[in-house]
Write a protein that holds these residues in place. Structure first.
Motif, PDB file in Angstrom:
ATOM      1  N   GLY A  81       0.789  -1.228   0.000  1.00 46.73           N
ATOM      2  CA  GLY A  81       0.000   0.000   0.000  1.00 46.73           C
ATOM      3  C   GLY A  81       0.817   1.271   0.000  1.00 46.73           C
ATOM      4  O   GLY A  81       0.274   2.365   0.195  1.00 46.73           O
ATOM      5  N   GLY A  82       2.119   1.159  -0.199  1.00 47.71           N
ATOM      6  CA  GLY A  82       2.976   2.338  -0.216  1.00 47.71           C
ATOM      7  C   GLY A  82       4.421   1.945  -0.438  1.00 47.71           C
ATOM      8  O   GLY A  82       4.736   0.769  -0.644  1.00 47.71           O
ATOM      9  N   LEU A  83       5.302   2.928  -0.390  1.00 48.97           N
ATOM     10  CA  LEU A  83       6.726   2.673  -0.605  1.00 48.97           C
ATOM     11  C   LEU A  83       7.410   2.292   0.699  1.00 48.97           C
ATOM     12  O   LEU A  83       7.068   2.803   1.771  1.00 48.97           O
ATOM     13  CB  LEU A  83       7.402   3.918  -1.190  1.00 48.97           C
ATOM     14  CG  LEU A  83       6.888   4.403  -2.552  1.00 48.97           C
ATOM     15  CD1 LEU A  83       7.731   5.579  -3.038  1.00 48.97           C
ATOM     16  CD2 LEU A  83       6.916   3.274  -3.573  1.00 48.97           C
ATOM     17  N   LEU A  84       8.388   1.405   0.579  1.00 50.25           N
ATOM     18  CA  LEU A  84       9.159   0.969   1.740  1.00 50.25           C
ATOM     19  C   LEU A  84      10.574   1.527   1.667  1.00 50.25           C
ATOM     20  O   LEU A  84      11.154   1.648   0.590  1.00 50.25           O
ATOM     21  CB  LEU A  84       9.218  -0.556   1.802  1.00 50.25           C
ATOM     22  CG  LEU A  84       7.888  -1.307   1.907  1.00 50.25           C
ATOM     23  CD1 LEU A  84       8.140  -2.813   1.950  1.00 50.25           C
ATOM     24  CD2 LEU A  84       7.102  -0.872   3.131  1.00 50.25           C
ATOM     25  N   GLN A  85      11.107   1.826   2.833  1.00 51.48           N
ATOM     26  CA  GLN A  85      12.503   2.229   2.927  1.00 51.48           C
ATOM     27  C   GLN A  85      13.361   0.978   3.131  1.00 51.48           C
ATOM     28  O   GLN A  85      12.842  -0.082   3.487  1.00 51.48           O
ATOM     29  CB  GLN A  85      12.697   3.175   4.112  1.00 51.48           C
ATOM     30  CG  GLN A  85      11.889   4.451   4.024  1.00 51.48           C
ATOM     31  CD  GLN A  85      12.147   5.340   5.212  1.00 51.48           C
ATOM     32  OE1 GLN A  85      12.919   6.291   5.123  1.00 51.48           O
ATOM     33  NE2 GLN A  85      11.501   5.034   6.333  1.00 51.48           N
ATOM     34  N   PRO A  86      14.674   1.091   2.932  1.00 53.67           N
ATOM     35  CA  PRO A  86      15.549  -0.033   3.278  1.00 53.67           C
ATOM     36  C   PRO A  86      15.335  -0.431   4.736  1.00 53.67           C
ATOM     37  O   PRO A  86      15.352   0.406   5.626  1.00 53.67           O
ATOM     38  CB  PRO A  86      16.956   0.538   3.055  1.00 53.67           C
ATOM     39  CG  PRO A  86      16.759   1.595   2.014  1.00 53.67           C
ATOM     40  CD  PRO A  86      15.423   2.200   2.302  1.00 53.67           C
ATOM     41  N   GLY A  87      15.099  -1.711   4.962  1.00 52.96           N
ATOM     42  CA  GLY A  87      14.785  -2.182   6.303  1.00 52.96           C
ATOM     43  C   GLY A  87      13.327  -2.539   6.470  1.00 52.96           C
ATOM     44  O   GLY A  87      12.943  -3.189   7.436  1.00 52.96           O
ATOM     45  N   GLY A  88      12.487  -2.098   5.507  1.00 55.39           N
ATOM     46  CA  GLY A  88      11.102  -2.530   5.515  1.00 55.39           C
ATOM     47  C   GLY A  88      10.102  -1.573   6.115  1.00 55.39           C
ATOM     48  O   GLY A  88       8.904  -1.852   6.117  1.00 55.39           O
TER      49      GLY A  88
END
Length: 424
Positions: A81-88
Motif C-alpha cells: 500500500g505504499g513505498l518501503l525504505q531499506p529495512g522494511g
C-alpha cells in the motif's frame, strides 16, 4: 584529386543528435516517489470495489509509466500500500496509502475476497509479461525479509496473496526460501507465514500439486523453517497437524521416510565397499542410522533389503543369476535378522522381496527359495509367511507369487498342524 583532398568536410556543429528513447530512459533518474504519484492519479479515479476498473487503469498506466523499471516499486504499492525504505519501514513523505492494494481486502480476511486482487494482478502480468520475472526474483524475496516488521493482519494478507499467486502459477515457490532466514524463523514467524501460504494454495489445488510446486521451486529442507533449537521433523509434523493441515504433515513424513530410505541404501553401499567390515559392525552402523533418521522398523527393514540387493551384481549370464542371488542373500541375511522382531516387520520384508522379484523378472521363480533362506535365518516366521499368503501380499504379480509359494505355505501349515497335535 588534389582539389578533393583539400576540400573541407561538412561540419556538424550546432546540430543536435536525437538520442534513442531507450537510452534516454536508461539515463533518467530513478524516482520511485514520482512513479507512485503518477500511478495514484490513475487509480484514484476508480470507484472502490471496481476491480475491472482497477485493471483497466493499470493497463492504461502501463502504456505511459515505466513498469519494468519500477517493477519492485509497483509491487511494494500492490502488496504494502505504499513505498518501503531499506529495512522494511514505510517511507514517511506525506503520501496517502495506495487506492488499490491487497491491504484493502476486507477484515476478517476471506480467500475469495483476496482472489479479486490477485485476479487483477494475474491479468496485468499476462498483459505485461515482463512483470513476472521481477515478482519472483526480487519483489517477493525482498518483501518476505520485511514481513516480521508488519502487523499480524498484514502478514496474513500478504501470505494469502502469495498462496494464490503460487497456485495461479504467477511465481514458483523459490521465494519461500527467504522465510528460512534467522530473523524470520524466530518464534515460528516464518513457519506461520508458510502455513498460511500452504493453506491458501490448497483451497484450489491438490497436495500433489503443492508438492510438485515446492520441488520445482527448490524448496527441499523444510526443517530450516523451524527455530534453530526446534529443528526436529516431529515438530514440523505436529505443527501442521495442529494447524488443521494433516495432509501436509503426512506428505512431509512420507518425504522424510523416502529420504531416510535413500540414506540407508547409501550407507549400506559405503559399508560394503569396506570388505573388512564384519556383519556385527554393519548391524551397529545400521542401528545408528535408524536412530538418527527415526525410521519405523518395517520401513527400515525394507530399505536394508533394498540396500543389500542393490549390491548384488546381476550383470552375469542368465543361468547364473539364481545361484548368485541365493548365495548373496544367504550371506547377508544375518544383517536383517536383528531388525525382524515384529510380525509387521517380517511381513514388510516379505513384501519387499516380492516387489524386488517382480521388478527383476528373472527372480520371480526364485521367490520361494528366498523366503526359505530368510525363514531358516530367522528373519521371517512361518506365521508371517502364512499371513502374507492369505491376505498380506502386494498387488505386484500377486497371483504368480501366490502360486509359486503355495507348496511352501502348505508345508508350513502342515508342520504347524503336526506341532499342535504333538502338544495336544
Amino acid at each position: 584529386m588534389s582539389q578533393q583532398s583539400t576540400a573541407s568536410k561538412p561540419s556538424l556543429s550546432g546540430v543536435k543528435i536525437k538520442a534513442r528513447k531507450r537510452t534516454v530512459q536508461a539515463q533518467a533518474k530513478y524516482e520511485p516517489a514520482a512513479f507512485r504519484d503518477q500511478l495514484y492519479k490513475h487509480l484514484e479515479t476508480v470507484q472502490e470495489g471496481d476491480f475491472d476498473g482497477y485493471y483497466n487503469k493499470l493497463v492504461q498506466a502501463g502504456s505511459t509509466l515505466e513498469f519494468l523499471k519500477y517493477a519492485d516499486t509497483f509491487y511494494e504499492i500492490f502488496f504494502c500500500g505504499g513505498l518501503l525504505q531499506p529495512g522494511g519501514t514505510y517511507l514517511q513523505d506525506g503520501a496517502p496509502p495506495s487506492p488499490f492494494s491487497i491491504l484493502k481486502a476486507r477484515d476478517p480476511l476471506e480467500v475469495d475476497d483476496m482472489k479479486k486482487y490477485i485476479d487483477v494482478l494475474n491479468k496485468l502480468v499476462r498483459r505485461y509479461k515482463y512483470l513476472q520475472k521481477p515478482l519472483e526474483e526480487s519483489s517477493l524475496p525482498g518483501l518476505f525479509q520485511y514481513c516480521n516488521r508488519w502487523p499480524a493482519e498484514q502478514r496474513e494478507k500478504f501470505a494469502t496473496a502469495v498462496g494464490l499467486i503460487m497456485a495461479q502459477g504467477l511465481s514458483t515457490a523459490a521465494p519461500l526460501q527467504n522465510l528460512a532466514k534467522d530473523h524470520l524463523v524466530k518464534d515460528f514467524l516464518g513457519l506461520n507465514v508458510l502455513t498460511t501460504i500452504f493453506r491458501t494454495f490448497l483451497v484450489d489445488q491438490s497436495m500433489d500439486h503443492l508438492g510438485s510446486t515446492l520441488r520445482k521451486g527448490g524448496v527441499k529442507d523444510f526443517i530450516m523453517f523451524l527455530p534453530a533449537n526446534k529443528r526436529d521433523p516431529k515438530v514440523f509434523e505436529e505443527h501442521f497437524k495442529k494447524a488443521g493441515l494433516p495432509q501436509i504433515a503426512e506428505w512431509f513424513m512420507r518425504r522424510q521416510t523416502a529420504a531416510a530410505k535413500e540414506s540407508v541404501v547409501k550407507t549400506l553401499k559405503q559399508l560394503f565397499e569396506d570388505e573388512n567390515r564384519t556383519n556385527d559392525e554393519i548391524i551397529d552402523a545400521l542401528r545408528t542410522v535408524q536412530e538418527e533418521q527415526s525410521i519405523p522398523t518395517p520401513d527400515f527393514v525394507t530399505s536394508v533389503w533394498q540396500g543389500l540387493t542393490a549390491n548384488i551384481d546381476l550383470n552375469i549370464r542368465a543361468d547364473q543369476v539364481e545361484a548368485v542371488v541365493l548365495r548373496e542373500v544367504d550371506k547377508y541375511a544375518p544383517i536383517l535378522e536383528p531388525f525382524c522382531e515384529s510380525a509387521k516387520t517380517q511381513v514388510a520384508l516379505i513384501n519387499a522381496v516380492q516387489v524386488h522379484c517382480y521388478e527383476e523378472a528373472r527372480l520371480m521363480k526364485t521367490f520361494p527359495q528366498l523366503l526359505k533362506i530368510l525363514y531358516n535365518k530367522d528373519c521371517i516366521s512361518d506365521q508371517a509367511i502364512i499371513y502374507w499368503y492369505q491376505k498380506g501380499a502386494k498387488p505386484q504379480g500377486k497371483q504368480n507369487f501366490l502360486k509359486v509359494t503355495e507348496p511352501l505355505v502348505k508345508f508350513l501349515q502342515q508342520q504347524e498342524d503336526e506341532s499342535d497335535e504333538d502338544e495336544g
